[in-house]
Design an enzyme around this catalytic site. Structure first.
Site, mmCIF file in Angstrom:
data_model
loop_
_atom_site.group_PDB
_atom_site.id
_atom_site.type_symbol
_atom_site.label_atom_id
_atom_site.label_comp_id
_atom_site.label_asym_id
_atom_site.label_seq_id
_atom_site.Cartn_x
_atom_site.Cartn_y
_atom_site.Cartn_z
ATOM 1 N N ASP A 286 0.895 -1.197 -0.114
ATOM 2 C CA ASP A 286 0.075 -0.058 0.012
ATOM 3 C C ASP A 286 0.946 1.315 -0.034
ATOM 4 O O ASP A 286 2.063 1.148 0.158
ATOM 5 C CB ASP A 286 -0.699 -0.035 1.244
ATOM 6 C CG ASP A 286 -1.695 1.258 1.339
ATOM 7 O OD1 ASP A 286 -2.469 1.664 0.482
ATOM 8 O OD2 ASP A 286 -1.771 1.942 2.261
ATOM 9 N N SER A 287 0.279 2.481 -0.283
ATOM 10 C CA SER A 287 0.925 3.700 -0.147
ATOM 11 C C SER A 287 1.272 3.797 1.324
ATOM 12 O O SER A 287 2.482 4.754 1.564
ATOM 13 C CB SER A 287 0.489 4.913 -0.408
ATOM 14 O OG SER A 287 -0.825 4.908 0.594
ATOM 15 N N CYS B 148 -4.451 -1.381 -1.826
ATOM 16 C CA CYS B 148 -4.543 -0.067 -2.193
ATOM 17 C C CYS B 148 -5.391 0.197 -3.419
ATOM 18 O O CYS B 148 -5.086 -0.553 -4.640
ATOM 19 C CB CYS B 148 -3.076 0.650 -2.610
ATOM 20 S SG CYS B 148 -3.140 2.293 -2.568
ATOM 21 N N GLU C 137 -2.381 8.327 8.679
ATOM 22 C CA GLU C 137 -0.838 8.078 8.775
ATOM 23 C C GLU C 137 -0.151 8.425 9.866
ATOM 24 O O GLU C 137 0.660 7.977 10.447
ATOM 25 C CB GLU C 137 -0.029 8.618 7.436
ATOM 26 C CG GLU C 137 -0.294 7.758 6.187
ATOM 27 C CD GLU C 137 0.478 6.357 5.912
ATOM 28 O OE1 GLU C 137 1.630 6.483 6.432
ATOM 29 O OE2 GLU C 137 -0.269 5.417 5.499
ATOM 30 N N CYS D 298 -10.965 3.323 0.215
ATOM 31 C CA CYS D 298 -9.715 3.450 0.306
ATOM 32 C C CYS D 298 -9.368 2.642 1.525
ATOM 33 O O CYS D 298 -10.083 2.541 2.739
ATOM 34 C CB CYS D 298 -9.151 4.819 0.847
ATOM 35 S SG CYS D 298 -7.727 5.218 1.238
ATOM 36 N N HIS E 242 -7.261 2.704 3.786
ATOM 37 C CA HIS E 242 -6.876 3.457 5.117
ATOM 38 C C HIS E 242 -8.238 3.653 5.960
ATOM 39 O O HIS E 242 -8.293 3.729 7.078
ATOM 40 C CB HIS E 242 -6.312 4.850 5.029
ATOM 41 C CG HIS E 242 -4.852 4.748 4.608
ATOM 42 N ND1 HIS E 242 -4.314 4.613 3.383
ATOM 43 C CD2 HIS E 242 -3.859 5.348 5.376
ATOM 44 C CE1 HIS E 242 -3.134 4.654 3.290
ATOM 45 N NE2 HIS E 242 -2.523 5.064 4.484
HETATM 46 N N1 DGL Z 1 -4.822 3.187 1.065
HETATM 47 C C1 DGL Z 1 -4.818 3.831 -0.420
HETATM 48 C C2 DGL Z 1 -6.110 3.485 -1.218
HETATM 49 O O1 DGL Z 1 -6.679 2.286 -0.792
HETATM 50 C C3 DGL Z 1 -4.476 5.151 -0.735
HETATM 51 C C4 DGL Z 1 -4.271 6.083 0.087
HETATM 52 C C5 DGL Z 1 -3.321 7.151 -0.599
HETATM 53 O O2 DGL Z 1 -2.050 7.023 -0.535
HETATM 54 O O3 DGL Z 1 -3.873 8.252 -1.031
HETATM 55 O O4 DGL Z 1 -6.327 4.123 -1.857
#
Ligand code: DGL
Length: 281
Positions: free
Chosen positions: A13-14, A76, A157, A189, A191
């Protein structure tokens, strides 16, 4: 046991969002070894161009392949929409599982036929999501209200899952969706499941009607089992799977995230040299 079966599964993931997917995979496949990569030095992906997200995703995939993974989970939504095609064409023999906002399950359970989709700007602007949305709308009559949650990934984060600033942002993003009659919210997302309690609290303040929240993390884990089974790659050994983690950012931040969010304590290493940082802002 053939070598590939005992190899680890790569997940990236990011940043720490993919931990919400890893959690499902670890519970579902407790004998599998997992290698997690958080590309935190480049988070958020959601504000970057498709070319930048694709370049990072390919670099992280290459690193995980060099580390011996037998399959890859792109945990992600943003990287899946921007880069999964490029990953699959660069590594045609690698089983790759992506994650996409759960528009279909949301459409099938919405009574009001209005569904709010919370995701990053890049995911919501992608051609892939537009096509999916049009197909499902045409088939179901559901209207999707798209809401980019700019700034939310940064808050998560930082570990601010319940701070006043995070609540303010969430209220700003959710309130118009509820006002428009959405009875279902898609967490588009990885997150966002970590702020699900806050989302549910805010929804409860905004409406007395029930609002369903859709997260596709468990579906990704089921799809992974299916793909590993089809490819005869499931690990059969009864020993507990090991988790190892890498980050392009702060080792202590990822260690803390694993401990606080999942109560796991894997070894975490920092890897700063992958990809072409010069090309990324
Ligand atoms: N966790 C990520 C997603 O599912 C990306 C969040 C990001 O880095 O902007 O989209």
């Amino acid at each position: 046991m053939p070598m590939a079966q005992v190899a680890p599964i790569g997940i990236f993931d990011s940043g720490i969002g993919g931990l919400s997917v890893l959690q499902h995979i670890h519970q579902h496949l407790p004998h599998e070894d997992l290698l997690y990569f958080a590309d935190s030095a480049y988070a958020p992906y959601g504000d970057k161009s498709e070319a930048e997200i694709s370049a990072r995703s390919l670099a992280v995939t290459e690193f995980l392949l060099q580390s011996g993974v037998k399959a890859l989970v792109v945990a992600c939504n943003t990287a899946t929409t921007a880069a999964i095609k490029a990953i699959r064409s660069a590594y045609p023999d690698l089983p790759v599982i992506g994650i996409e906002p759960g528009l279909k399950p949301a459409a099938s359970q919405s009574q009001s036929k209005i569904v709010g989709v919370l995701a990053t700007k890049a995911t919501l602007l992608s051609a892939r999501l537009l096509t999916l949305q049009q197909q499902i709308s045409a088939a179901s009559g559901v209207r999707f209200e798209l809401q980019a949650c700019v700034g939310l990934v940064d808050q998560i984060e930082k570990g601010e899952l319940r701070s006043a600033q995070t609540a303010l942002l969430m209220r700003r993003y959710i309130s118009p969706l509820i006002k428009q009659g959405a009875d279902t919210l898609v967490l588009g997302c990885t997150h966002y499941p970590f702020v699900r309690p806050l989302i549910e609290e805010i929804v409860g303040e905004l409406t007395a009607q029930p609002v369903a929240v859709i997260d596709t993390g468990a579906a990704v884990s089921r799809q992974l089992v299916k793909i590993l089974t089809e490819n005869k790659l499931l690990r059969t050994s009864p020993r507990a799977g090991q988790v190892n983690a890498f980050t392009s950012g702060s080792q202590s931040a990822l260690t803390t995230a694993f401990a606080n969010l999942l109560q796991l304590h894997p070894p975490v290493s920092t890897v700063r040299t992958i990809g072409q940082p010069a090309g990324i802002s």
